[in-house]
Design a protein around this motif. Sequence first.
Motif, short mmCIF file in Angstrom:
data_model
loop_
_atom_site.label_atom_id
_atom_site.label_comp_id
_atom_site.label_asym_id
_atom_site.label_seq_id
_atom_site.Cartn_x
_atom_site.Cartn_y
_atom_site.Cartn_z
N LEU A 37 81.05 -25.39 135.39
CA LEU A 37 79.97 -24.50 135.08
C LEU A 37 78.77 -25.30 135.83
O LEU A 37 78.95 -26.65 135.95
N ASP A 38 77.54 -24.65 136.06
CA ASP A 38 76.48 -25.58 136.29
C ASP A 38 76.38 -26.39 135.26
O ASP A 38 76.28 -25.77 134.27
N PHE A 67 77.85 -21.67 125.75
CA PHE A 67 78.04 -21.02 127.07
C PHE A 67 79.68 -20.76 126.81
O PHE A 67 80.27 -21.84 126.57
N GLY A 72 80.35 -18.13 131.68
CA GLY A 72 79.28 -18.82 132.08
C GLY A 72 77.94 -17.99 131.06
O GLY A 72 76.83 -18.42 130.86
N VAL A 83 74.92 -19.43 133.03
CA VAL A 83 75.08 -20.40 134.03
C VAL A 83 76.20 -19.76 135.10
O VAL A 83 76.83 -19.10 134.49
N ARG A 84 76.05 -20.54 136.37
CA ARG A 84 77.06 -20.09 137.05
C ARG A 84 78.48 -20.64 136.87
O ARG A 84 78.49 -21.71 136.24
N VAL A 85 79.44 -19.97 137.28
CA VAL A 85 80.89 -20.18 137.06
C VAL A 85 81.40 -20.76 138.37
O VAL A 85 80.99 -19.93 139.37
#
Length: 116
Positions: A37-38, A67, A72, A83-85
């Motif tokens: 993740l981010d 999260f 994400g 958050v981005r995955v």
Amino acid sequence: MHNACPLSALAPGEAVRLDTSPPIAVFHTEDGELFALDDTCTHQDASLADGWVEGCEVECPLHASKFNLRTGAVDAPPAKLAVRVHTVMVVDGQIMVQESEDVPNLPPGLTVDGHA
């Protein structure tokens, strides 16, 4: 593709932070699954790699936002944005991360490469 580390160097229950822009966290769950993740919580600037992994969630060490490691998505506030995955694979014993092309969600006041 980012080379995170050897699989043997990331124990179950641990995470590693990649020095990318924005940073990426790679998590190795107690069940042996790998997720990326981010690394930055979308609520405030805190490293998720420093958080606590339980099941398929990571809890931010700053204000306890949670999260989902698979999606994400925010599972517990105060964070509101996911958050981005990123895609994770193991190649010849190395953990490799293919960074998402989606625009990252960043906390207020933080910018990376022209993204807010």
